[in-house]
Write an enzyme that holds these catalytic residues in place. Structure first.
Site, PDB file in Angstrom:
ATOM      1  N   HIS A  16       0.839  -1.206   0.000  1.00 14.69           N
ATOM      2  CA  HIS A  16       0.000   0.000   0.000  1.00 14.69           C
ATOM      3  C   HIS A  16       0.879   1.263   0.000  1.00 14.69           C
ATOM      4  CE1 HIS A  16      -3.094  -2.661   2.270  1.00 14.69           C
ATOM      5  NE2 HIS A  16      -3.628  -2.416   1.099  1.00 14.69           N
ATOM      6  N   LYS A  40     -15.343  -8.148   5.124  1.00 16.39           N
ATOM      7  CA  LYS A  40     -14.184  -8.450   5.967  1.00 16.39           C
ATOM      8  C   LYS A  40     -14.409  -7.939   7.387  1.00 16.39           C
ATOM      9  CE  LYS A  40     -10.844  -7.815   2.160  1.00 16.39           C
ATOM     10  NZ  LYS A  40      -9.760  -6.941   1.670  1.00 16.39           N
ATOM     11  N   ARG A  89      -2.321  -6.628  -8.320  1.00 22.11           N
ATOM     12  CA  ARG A  89      -1.224  -7.570  -8.059  1.00 22.11           C
ATOM     13  C   ARG A  89      -1.297  -8.744  -9.027  1.00 22.11           C
ATOM     14  NH1 ARG A  89      -3.063  -7.821  -1.984  1.00 22.11           N
ATOM     15  NH2 ARG A  89      -4.923  -7.490  -3.207  1.00 22.11           N
ATOM     16  N   SER A 127      -2.756  -7.663   3.222  1.00 26.08           N
ATOM     17  CA  SER A 127      -2.960  -7.514   4.668  1.00 26.08           C
ATOM     18  C   SER A 127      -3.290  -8.867   5.300  1.00 26.08           C
ATOM     19  CB  SER A 127      -4.111  -6.539   4.944  1.00 26.08           C
ATOM     20  OG  SER A 127      -3.872  -5.297   4.348  1.00 26.08           O
TER      21      SER A 127
HETATM   22  P1  ADP Z   1      -9.980  -3.647  -0.243  1.00 29.37           P
HETATM   23  O1  ADP Z   1     -10.582  -4.365   0.918  1.00 29.37           O
HETATM   24  O2  ADP Z   1     -10.800  -2.484  -0.741  1.00 29.37           O
HETATM   25  O3  ADP Z   1      -9.486  -4.542  -1.383  1.00 29.37           O
HETATM   26  P2  ADP Z   1      -7.210  -3.386   0.567  1.00 29.37           P
HETATM   27  O4  ADP Z   1      -6.710  -2.601   1.725  1.00 29.37           O
HETATM   28  O5  ADP Z   1      -7.077  -4.874   0.645  1.00 29.37           O
HETATM   29  O6  ADP Z   1      -8.705  -2.922   0.386  1.00 29.37           O
HETATM   30  O7  ADP Z   1      -6.519  -2.896  -0.773  1.00 29.37           O
HETATM   31  C1  ADP Z   1      -6.669  -1.575  -1.240  1.00 29.37           C
HETATM   32  C2  ADP Z   1      -6.089  -1.461  -2.635  1.00 29.37           C
HETATM   33  O8  ADP Z   1      -4.684  -1.692  -2.590  1.00 29.37           O
HETATM   34  C3  ADP Z   1      -6.646  -2.492  -3.634  1.00 29.37           C
HETATM   35  O9  ADP Z   1      -6.739  -1.874  -4.895  1.00 29.37           O
HETATM   36  C4  ADP Z   1      -5.590  -3.562  -3.649  1.00 29.37           C
HETATM   37  O10 ADP Z   1      -5.581  -4.278  -4.878  1.00 29.37           O
HETATM   38  C5  ADP Z   1      -4.335  -2.709  -3.493  1.00 29.37           C
HETATM   39  N1  ADP Z   1      -3.212  -3.474  -2.938  1.00 29.37           N
HETATM   40  C6  ADP Z   1      -3.196  -4.216  -1.821  1.00 29.37           C
HETATM   41  N2  ADP Z   1      -1.983  -4.777  -1.626  1.00 29.37           N
HETATM   42  C7  ADP Z   1      -1.202  -4.377  -2.674  1.00 29.37           C
HETATM   43  C8  ADP Z   1       0.141  -4.643  -3.094  1.00 29.37           C
HETATM   44  N3  ADP Z   1       0.934  -5.464  -2.400  1.00 29.37           N
HETATM   45  N4  ADP Z   1       0.583  -4.066  -4.245  1.00 29.37           N
HETATM   46  C9  ADP Z   1      -0.234  -3.269  -4.959  1.00 29.37           C
HETATM   47  N5  ADP Z   1      -1.518  -2.990  -4.639  1.00 29.37           N
HETATM   48  C10 ADP Z   1      -2.006  -3.539  -3.515  1.00 29.37           C
END
Ligand code: ADP
Length: 178
Positions: A16, A40, A89, A127
């Site tokens: 992130h 979630k 990803r 996460s």
């Molecule tokens: P959500 O529950 O909305 O998917 P996340 O916190 O899991 O929220 O992810 C927010 C955004 O960040 C999403 O677009 C996700 O694909 C992106 N993201 C999460 N981890 C990574 C990573 N390692 N590299 C690039 N983008 C990521």
């Protein structure tokens, strides 16, 4: 141009942080929007997540952190943002992200979703993965900012009795770490 980077960030990872840092070089302002994902159950409260994000990217002058539990496009309109920033990803992200982007386009034709592909070193990182490793006592310092690693480890230390041999360690219950 203002971009909104919405997500649950439970907790924020280096993946992130990478997207936020790169986004901050492309847009005048990036608003990291912490929202609840109805699918979630969060480990950390919204205010804890905001605090973790502030400590992780607070040094970037054009990045703001906010929270909102309604539709992201409603928030984007309120803030006059024209872009929703998302990270990609693996192929499985693509299907879900494309569906969300198309859905948002039907709701707000003037707001575009832009994707940044993950940096190669964070392509596997999520996460949930961080929580899974920490739950079994593994190291997570290379995956999240140090203060976040400390929060996650403290959370498991507080909530988890030493597991019996051969029994699965219980996950912390929601709210236990909040
Ligand atoms: P959500 O529950 O909305 O998917 P996340 O916190 O899991 O929220 O992810 C927010 C955004 O960040 C999403 O677009 C996700 O694909 C992106 N993201 C999460 N981890 C990574 C990573 N390692 N590299 C690039 N983008 C990521």
């Amino acid at each position: 141009m203002i971009a909104i980077y919405p997500g649950s960030f439970d907790p924020i990872t280096l993946g992130h942080v990478d997207i936020i840092t790169r986004g901050s070089r492309l847009f005048e302002r990036v608003i990291v929007l912490v929202s609840s994902n109805p699918n979630k159950v969060p480990m950390f409260s919204t205010s804890q997540r905001i605090n973790q994000i502030e400590k992780s990217v607070g040094h970037l002058g054009n990045v703001e952190i906010d929270q909102y539990d309604g539709l992201t496009i409603t928030y984007a309109r309120q803030r006059h943002a024209r872009v929703l920033l998302r990270g990609l990803r693996v192929l499985s992200d693509f299907e879900k992200e494309l569906q969300m982007a198309h859905t948002n386009k039907t709701l707000a034709d003037d707001i575009e979703t832009l994707f940044l592909s993950t940096s190669t070193e964070y392509g596997f990182l999520s996460s949930s993965l961080v929580k899974e490793i920490a739950r079994f006592g593994g190291p997570i310092d290379h995956l999240v900012p140090h203060h976040v690693a400390r929060d996650v480890c403290q959370c498991y230390a507080q909530t988890q009795p030493t597991p019996m041999p051969n029994s699965a360690a219980p996950a912390p219950r929601p709210m236990d770490c909040q």
